[in-house]
Design a protein around this motif. Structure first.
Motif, mmCIF file in Angstrom:
data_model
loop_
_atom_site.group_PDB
_atom_site.id
_atom_site.type_symbol
_atom_site.label_atom_id
_atom_site.label_comp_id
_atom_site.label_asym_id
_atom_site.label_seq_id
_atom_site.Cartn_x
_atom_site.Cartn_y
_atom_site.Cartn_z
ATOM 1 N N GLY A 168 21.994 -4.574 -10.948
ATOM 2 C CA GLY A 168 22.846 -3.696 -9.978
ATOM 3 C C GLY A 168 23.992 -4.187 -9.510
ATOM 4 N N ILE A 169 25.115 -3.635 -9.667
ATOM 5 C CA ILE A 169 26.170 -4.264 -9.310
ATOM 6 C C ILE A 169 26.313 -4.879 -7.805
ATOM 7 N N GLY A 170 26.500 -6.154 -7.472
ATOM 8 C CA GLY A 170 26.765 -6.629 -6.412
ATOM 9 C C GLY A 170 25.313 -7.235 -5.690
ATOM 10 N N GLY A 206 0.670 -1.189 -0.002
ATOM 11 C CA GLY A 206 0.050 0.066 0.037
ATOM 12 C C GLY A 206 0.881 1.202 -0.075
ATOM 13 N N MET A 207 1.910 1.185 -0.752
ATOM 14 C CA MET A 207 2.907 2.262 -0.467
ATOM 15 C C MET A 207 3.080 2.737 -1.895
ATOM 16 N N ALA A 208 3.178 4.265 -2.133
ATOM 17 C CA ALA A 208 3.276 4.904 -3.332
ATOM 18 C C ALA A 208 4.873 4.500 -3.758
ATOM 19 N N LEU A 209 4.732 4.444 -5.138
ATOM 20 C CA LEU A 209 6.109 4.065 -5.754
ATOM 21 C C LEU A 209 7.151 5.405 -5.512
ATOM 22 N N PRO A 210 8.299 5.013 -4.923
ATOM 23 C CA PRO A 210 9.134 5.905 -4.689
ATOM 24 C C PRO A 210 10.244 6.239 -5.626
ATOM 25 N N TRP A 211 11.107 6.924 -5.222
ATOM 26 C CA TRP A 211 12.341 6.983 -6.410
ATOM 27 C C TRP A 211 13.252 5.969 -5.982
ATOM 28 N N GLN A 212 13.686 5.394 -7.039
ATOM 29 C CA GLN A 212 14.345 4.191 -6.561
ATOM 30 C C GLN A 212 15.624 3.861 -7.781
ATOM 31 N N PRO A 213 16.974 3.750 -7.364
ATOM 32 C CA PRO A 213 17.987 3.595 -8.292
ATOM 33 C C PRO A 213 17.784 2.391 -9.017
ATOM 34 N N LEU A 214 18.708 1.976 -9.925
ATOM 35 C CA LEU A 214 18.819 0.932 -10.826
ATOM 36 C C LEU A 214 18.920 -0.347 -9.924
ATOM 37 N N SER A 215 19.651 -0.194 -8.978
ATOM 38 C CA SER A 215 20.091 -1.452 -8.208
ATOM 39 C C SER A 215 18.682 -2.125 -7.616
ATOM 40 N N MET A 216 18.870 -3.503 -7.495
ATOM 41 C CA MET A 216 17.417 -4.160 -6.744
ATOM 42 C C MET A 216 18.043 -4.245 -5.084
#
Length: 471
Positions: free
Chosen positions: A349-351, A116-126
């Motif tokens: 995502g690296i690592g 139930g959360m809004a989509l945040p800003w997210q980097p490419l890394s998982m």
């Protein structure tokens, strides 16, 4: 007269200072890495010391010898900056409309929606924490790269001796581990191959890889020897003794890959070796025979003792038994290919291998242990770094190919040539890198900080040889 001597002494000290500082940085980093970070895990306690220290030494190397390193090794430093840029790019926050359009991000969208959360800003890394860890892990290797590039050629033979000393120290430590209690005090890491020879590492394969790469280093060491004929005979005998000693030490690791690499290492040693020229007056036949007998006697005693010890350990049985871990690596490869296709061309995502692999891991593979790496570094690089990481891997291979062909064109280097030392060490460096690359087909040696720094030194040796050839 006294004032002139003082000025001369000060002048010599000042002229040597630019070389002494990068050498001390290099020496310190290598020693600390082998004794503190011989594991690829990101939860070992020693990282609490290693990471801040490597960051400090990175800053010191940039300030003290960055300019000189740039002049001598521009291609390597540009490659290093490209790697840092790629890892950092995987940590840049992206708006939802961008990262949700990236391949493989559907599971993150579903997770946020279910919570139930809004989509945040997210980097490419998982898995951002893993990628941050990968970024911080680059401090030590880059600090060493800058420092070693600034070290004068005469100092590289000292680094060669340091690596040989650490290699044999790790081998003897591993022998004591195999003879002692299964979880004895000589094992330095909580998660390790207990009961086996791991030396300064957590993994027996990494110990075997290090020992196998000692062969081209031994060949370089004896090729560069300068001394009287009687000293040469003794040093040659001791080198042969060391080469023989490596065989049982590798056997004690129980590593099949180590045995294969040992054969490769012996082959590359012939390629590296150049006949040394003894200096000074010739010695009598009696002194020559005495030196040979002493060296051969030491070699035989060492070989017999260590062979007896090797036979008494369970490592040899390990070479014969079926290895479930090896079978799992083969079974998991199609899963890794599936994950790679899902996240291509940008990667997960690296690592982030562990978290990403779990998404695709079949229930039948789940056990009390987990698959920490792909055990095929190229596959893991493409899976986590995507097409840009593959491009960097090709870039590395291209630089290696250029160095190899340059070394082959210069194969008639003679001991009196001014670049003889650089050519011999360049060959040894290329042999080490080739063996580490071969080992990476079925393992992950370059994800161990100690071996990463080892590879950095080898790469600089190749770079120095190529630079002098081009002059």
């Amino acid at each position: 007269m006294k004032s002139q001597n003082v000025r001369r002494t000060f002048s010599l000290t000042a002229s040597n200072a630019p070389d002494r500082v990068p050498f001390m940085i290099s020496f310190s980093l290598v020693i600390l890495a082998f004794f503190m970070v011989g594991s690829s895990r990101d939860d070992i306690v020693s990282l609490l010391i290693w990471r801040p220290l490597s960051a400090f030494l990175l800053a010191l190397s940039i300030v003290s010898c960055g300019t000189q390193a740039w002049q001598r090794g521009k291609p390597l430093l540009i490659l290093a900056m490209a790697i840092v840029t790629l890892v950092a790019a995987h940590l840049v926050p992206l708006p939802p409309e961008i990262w949700t359009a990236l391949p493989g991000r559907g599971i993150l969208v579903k997770t946020y929606e279910a919570a139930g959360m809004a989509l945040p800003w997210q980097p490419l890394s998982m898995a951002q924490a893993r990628t941050w860890n990968a970024l911080f892990a680059l401090a030590g290797p880059i600090a060493l790269l800058i420092a070693v590039l600034a070290v004068e050629q005469r100092r590289h033979q000292q680094l060669l001796l340091l690596l040989l000393g650490l290699g044999f120290f790790s081998g003897i430590t591993g022998m004591l581990q195999a003879l002692g209690p299964e979880s004895g005090p000589l094992y330095f890491y909580r998660i390790s191959n207990f009961g086996m020879s791991v030396g300064l590492f957590a993994n027996r394969n990494h110990q075997a890889i290090l020992l196998a790469t000692m062969y081209p280093l031994l060949a370089a060491y004896i090729s560069l020897f300068k001394g009287r004929p009687d000293q040469l005979f003794f040093q040659r005998s001791m080198t042969i003794a060391g080469a023989c000693l490596l065989v049982p030490l590798i056997l004690m690791t129980g590593s099949r890959a180590g045995l294969i690499l040992a054969v490769v290492g012996i082959g590359t040693a012939w390629w590296v070796y150049r006949k040394p020229v003894s200096q000074g007056r010739a010695v009598g036949i009696r002194a020559e025979h005495r030196s040979r007998l002493v060296g051969i006697g030491i070699a035989v005693v060492l070989l017999v003792v260590v062979l007896i010890v090797a036979v008494s350990t369970p490592a040899l049985q390990r070479l014969i038994d079926t290895d479930p871990a090896s079978e799992l690596r083969v079974q998991a490869f199609p899963v890794i290919v599936e994950a790679t296709k899902t996240f291509f061309p940008f990667g997960s995502g690296i690592g982030t291998f562990v978290e990403t692999y779990k998404i695709f891991e079949p229930d039948s593979f789940i056990s009390v242990s987990y698959f920490n790496h792909a055990h095929n570094d190229l596959a893991e690089i493409v899976m986590t770094g995507g097409l840009p990481a593959l491009f960097l891997a090709i870039w590395v291979a291209g630089l290696g190919g250029i160095a190899f062909f340059a070394l082959m064109r210069r194969r008639k280097a003679r001991t009196e040539d001014p670049d003889f030392s650089a050519q011999v060490m360049g060959r040894a460096g290329f042999a080490v890198l080739a063996m580490l690359a071969l080992a990476s087909v079925a393992d992950y040696p370059l994800r161990v900080p100690a071996l990463t720094l080892y590879a950095i030194i080898a790469a600089v040796w190749c770079s120095n040889a190529y630079r002098l050839i081009r002059k």
